[in-house]
Design a protein around this motif. Structure first.
Motif, PDB file in Angstrom:
ATOM      1  N   THR A 193     -16.835  29.052  -4.805  1.00 17.73           N
ATOM      2  CA  THR A 193     -15.501  28.777  -5.346  1.00 17.73           C
ATOM      3  C   THR A 193     -14.432  29.181  -4.345  1.00 17.73           C
ATOM      4  O   THR A 193     -13.489  28.431  -4.085  1.00 17.73           O
ATOM      5  CB  THR A 193     -15.296  29.528  -6.675  1.00 17.73           C
ATOM      6  OG1 THR A 193     -16.284  29.094  -7.604  1.00 17.73           O
ATOM      7  CG2 THR A 193     -13.913  29.278  -7.242  1.00 17.73           C
ATOM      8  N   ALA A 194     -14.586  30.363  -3.754  1.00 19.14           N
ATOM      9  CA  ALA A 194     -13.588  30.860  -2.795  1.00 19.14           C
ATOM     10  C   ALA A 194     -13.523  29.983  -1.555  1.00 19.14           C
ATOM     11  O   ALA A 194     -12.438  29.642  -1.087  1.00 19.14           O
ATOM     12  CB  ALA A 194     -13.906  32.298  -2.411  1.00 19.14           C
ATOM     13  N   THR A 195     -14.669  29.602  -1.027  1.00 24.08           N
ATOM     14  CA  THR A 195     -14.672  28.806   0.203  1.00 24.08           C
ATOM     15  C   THR A 195     -14.357  27.348  -0.075  1.00 24.08           C
ATOM     16  O   THR A 195     -13.999  26.617   0.832  1.00 24.08           O
ATOM     17  CB  THR A 195     -16.026  28.918   0.952  1.00 24.08           C
ATOM     18  OG1 THR A 195     -17.084  28.502   0.082  1.00 24.08           O
ATOM     19  CG2 THR A 195     -16.264  30.330   1.432  1.00 24.08           C
ATOM     20  N   GLY A 196     -14.462  26.925  -1.327  1.00 23.95           N
ATOM     21  CA  GLY A 196     -14.134  25.554  -1.673  1.00 23.95           C
ATOM     22  C   GLY A 196     -12.685  25.379  -2.097  1.00 23.95           C
ATOM     23  O   GLY A 196     -12.234  24.286  -2.371  1.00 23.95           O
ATOM     24  N   SER A 197     -11.946  26.483  -2.133  1.00 19.59           N
ATOM     25  CA  SER A 197     -10.543  26.412  -2.547  1.00 19.59           C
ATOM     26  C   SER A 197      -9.696  25.818  -1.423  1.00 19.59           C
ATOM     27  O   SER A 197     -10.160  25.588  -0.320  1.00 19.59           O
ATOM     28  CB  SER A 197     -10.036  27.808  -2.903  1.00 19.59           C
ATOM     29  OG  SER A 197      -9.908  28.584  -1.736  1.00 19.59           O
ATOM     30  N   ALA A 198      -8.452  25.614  -1.720  1.00 16.93           N
ATOM     31  CA  ALA A 198      -7.530  25.047  -0.727  1.00 16.93           C
ATOM     32  C   ALA A 198      -7.275  26.020   0.417  1.00 16.93           C
ATOM     33  O   ALA A 198      -6.829  25.631   1.486  1.00 16.93           O
ATOM     34  CB  ALA A 198      -6.220  24.668  -1.400  1.00 16.93           C
TER      35      ALA A 198
ATOM     36  N   ALA B 121     -26.252  34.944   1.171  1.00 16.18           N
ATOM     37  CA  ALA B 121     -25.080  34.366   0.495  1.00 16.18           C
ATOM     38  C   ALA B 121     -23.850  34.432   1.390  1.00 16.18           C
ATOM     39  O   ALA B 121     -23.058  33.482   1.457  1.00 16.18           O
ATOM     40  CB  ALA B 121     -24.822  35.095  -0.826  1.00 16.18           C
ATOM     41  N   ILE B 122     -23.697  35.528   2.106  1.00 18.02           N
ATOM     42  CA  ILE B 122     -22.560  35.662   3.015  1.00 18.02           C
ATOM     43  C   ILE B 122     -22.663  34.658   4.159  1.00 18.02           C
ATOM     44  O   ILE B 122     -21.682  34.002   4.520  1.00 18.02           O
ATOM     45  CB  ILE B 122     -22.446  37.104   3.535  1.00 18.02           C
ATOM     46  CG1 ILE B 122     -21.992  38.009   2.384  1.00 18.02           C
ATOM     47  CG2 ILE B 122     -21.474  37.195   4.714  1.00 18.02           C
ATOM     48  CD1 ILE B 122     -22.063  39.480   2.668  1.00 18.02           C
ATOM     49  N   MET B 123     -23.847  34.497   4.723  1.00 15.20           N
ATOM     50  CA  MET B 123     -23.995  33.558   5.834  1.00 15.20           C
ATOM     51  C   MET B 123     -23.750  32.117   5.382  1.00 15.20           C
ATOM     52  O   MET B 123     -23.174  31.324   6.121  1.00 15.20           O
ATOM     53  CB  MET B 123     -25.363  33.692   6.497  1.00 15.20           C
ATOM     54  CG  MET B 123     -25.526  34.992   7.261  1.00 15.20           C
ATOM     55  SD  MET B 123     -24.100  35.450   8.294  1.00 15.20           S
ATOM     56  CE  MET B 123     -23.944  34.051   9.360  1.00 15.20           C
ATOM     57  N   GLN B 124     -24.162  31.774   4.182  1.00 19.02           N
ATOM     58  CA  GLN B 124     -23.873  30.438   3.659  1.00 19.02           C
ATOM     59  C   GLN B 124     -22.367  30.240   3.528  1.00 19.02           C
ATOM     60  O   GLN B 124     -21.844  29.168   3.840  1.00 19.02           O
ATOM     61  CB  GLN B 124     -24.568  30.233   2.317  1.00 19.02           C
ATOM     62  CG  GLN B 124     -26.068  30.124   2.436  1.00 19.02           C
ATOM     63  CD  GLN B 124     -26.772  30.154   1.091  1.00 19.02           C
ATOM     64  OE1 GLN B 124     -26.198  30.557   0.071  1.00 19.02           O
ATOM     65  NE2 GLN B 124     -28.036  29.755   1.091  1.00 19.02           N
ATOM     66  N   ALA B 125     -21.665  31.269   3.079  1.00 23.36           N
ATOM     67  CA  ALA B 125     -20.208  31.177   2.947  1.00 23.36           C
ATOM     68  C   ALA B 125     -19.535  31.056   4.315  1.00 23.36           C
ATOM     69  O   ALA B 125     -18.570  30.305   4.466  1.00 23.36           O
ATOM     70  CB  ALA B 125     -19.678  32.404   2.208  1.00 23.36           C
ATOM     71  N   VAL B 126     -20.061  31.768   5.311  1.00 21.51           N
ATOM     72  CA  VAL B 126     -19.516  31.664   6.667  1.00 21.51           C
ATOM     73  C   VAL B 126     -19.650  30.237   7.159  1.00 21.51           C
ATOM     74  O   VAL B 126     -18.698  29.641   7.684  1.00 21.51           O
ATOM     75  CB  VAL B 126     -20.215  32.655   7.631  1.00 21.51           C
ATOM     76  CG1 VAL B 126     -19.866  32.357   9.076  1.00 21.51           C
ATOM     77  CG2 VAL B 126     -19.850  34.093   7.276  1.00 21.51           C
ATOM     78  N   ARG B 127     -20.825  29.635   6.984  1.00 18.95           N
ATOM     79  CA  ARG B 127     -21.052  28.250   7.425  1.00 18.95           C
ATOM     80  C   ARG B 127     -20.127  27.265   6.709  1.00 18.95           C
ATOM     81  O   ARG B 127     -19.545  26.391   7.338  1.00 18.95           O
ATOM     82  CB  ARG B 127     -22.509  27.853   7.200  1.00 18.95           C
ATOM     83  CG  ARG B 127     -23.439  28.474   8.200  1.00 18.95           C
ATOM     84  CD  ARG B 127     -24.840  27.895   8.096  1.00 18.95           C
ATOM     85  NE  ARG B 127     -25.772  28.857   8.623  1.00 18.95           N
ATOM     86  CZ  ARG B 127     -26.641  29.555   7.908  1.00 18.95           C
ATOM     87  NH1 ARG B 127     -26.734  29.390   6.605  1.00 18.95           N
ATOM     88  NH2 ARG B 127     -27.449  30.417   8.487  1.00 18.95           N
ATOM     89  N   ARG B 128     -20.020  27.412   5.387  1.00 20.40           N
ATOM     90  CA  ARG B 128     -19.138  26.511   4.626  1.00 20.40           C
ATOM     91  C   ARG B 128     -17.694  26.625   5.107  1.00 20.40           C
ATOM     92  O   ARG B 128     -17.014  25.618   5.289  1.00 20.40           O
ATOM     93  CB  ARG B 128     -19.191  26.839   3.127  1.00 20.40           C
ATOM     94  CG  ARG B 128     -20.365  26.263   2.395  1.00 20.40           C
ATOM     95  CD  ARG B 128     -20.209  26.398   0.891  1.00 20.40           C
ATOM     96  NE  ARG B 128     -19.968  27.758   0.440  1.00 20.40           N
ATOM     97  CZ  ARG B 128     -20.920  28.619   0.100  1.00 20.40           C
ATOM     98  NH1 ARG B 128     -22.194  28.270   0.167  1.00 20.40           N
ATOM     99  NH2 ARG B 128     -20.617  29.826  -0.319  1.00 20.40           N
TER     100      ARG B 128
ATOM    101  N   GLN C 220     -17.274  24.988   8.534  1.00 18.52           N
ATOM    102  CA  GLN C 220     -17.332  23.529   8.425  1.00 18.52           C
ATOM    103  C   GLN C 220     -16.020  22.949   7.915  1.00 18.52           C
ATOM    104  O   GLN C 220     -15.668  21.825   8.230  1.00 18.52           O
ATOM    105  CB  GLN C 220     -18.481  23.097   7.507  1.00 18.52           C
ATOM    106  CG  GLN C 220     -19.841  23.320   8.117  1.00 18.52           C
ATOM    107  CD  GLN C 220     -20.973  23.103   7.127  1.00 18.52           C
ATOM    108  OE1 GLN C 220     -20.759  22.985   5.913  1.00 18.52           O
ATOM    109  NE2 GLN C 220     -22.199  23.075   7.627  1.00 18.52           N
ATOM    110  N   GLN C 221     -15.293  23.732   7.131  1.00 24.46           N
ATOM    111  CA  GLN C 221     -14.021  23.289   6.575  1.00 24.46           C
ATOM    112  C   GLN C 221     -12.840  23.675   7.467  1.00 24.46           C
ATOM    113  O   GLN C 221     -11.688  23.469   7.099  1.00 24.46           O
ATOM    114  CB  GLN C 221     -13.832  23.871   5.171  1.00 24.46           C
ATOM    115  CG  GLN C 221     -14.876  23.379   4.195  1.00 24.46           C
ATOM    116  CD  GLN C 221     -14.890  24.179   2.898  1.00 24.46           C
ATOM    117  OE1 GLN C 221     -14.153  25.131   2.723  1.00 24.46           O
ATOM    118  NE2 GLN C 221     -15.753  23.784   1.980  1.00 24.46           N
ATOM    119  N   GLY C 222     -13.132  24.240   8.626  1.00 27.77           N
ATOM    120  CA  GLY C 222     -12.079  24.615   9.556  1.00 27.77           C
ATOM    121  C   GLY C 222     -11.373  25.904   9.211  1.00 27.77           C
ATOM    122  O   GLY C 222     -10.285  26.177   9.726  1.00 27.77           O
TER     123      GLY C 222
END
Length: 114
Positions: A34-39, A60-67, A70-72
């Protein structure tokens, strides 16, 4: 484990406390999604109250880092206890994610990177 997320000035803060292990890593991962998918393009995970992290929490942290990348955007960790920091150093994850001593330092870093 207690998780809380809030947004302030374009930065999303995820606060995690107590233990982060396989029993609660899925809920933590959902919060990070949710946090990494926010604006927001800047995410800070504040670990001041975290006493323990397992490999499931690291994943879980590494997945969030990658996301986030990827979103800049950028993601940083802050306020790790010496025990939690030792897990990051031993696993080599401290080389993959920015770790800062305080929330203010992490906010400044993600603001300039993101």
């Amino acid at each position: 484990m207690a998780i809380d997320a809030l947004s302030d000035g374009g930065t999303v803060f995820v606060l995690v406390e107590q233990r982060l292990d396989s029993s609660n890593a899925p809920a933590f991962n959902e919060e990070l999604e949710t946090a990494t998918g926010s604006a927001s393009r800047a995410v800070v995970i504040d670990m001041q109250g975290l006493d323990y992290i397992s490999s499931a929490g690291l994943r879980a942290i590494m997945q969030a880092v990658r996301r986030t990348q990827q979103q800049g955007g950028s993601l940083a960790l802050c306020s790790l206890s010496s025990d939690v920091r030792a897990v990051f150093e031993t696993s080599g994850f401290d080389q993959l994610v920015a770790i800062h001593p305080s929330r203010a330092d992490a906010v400044a870093a993600v603001a300039t990177e993101g």
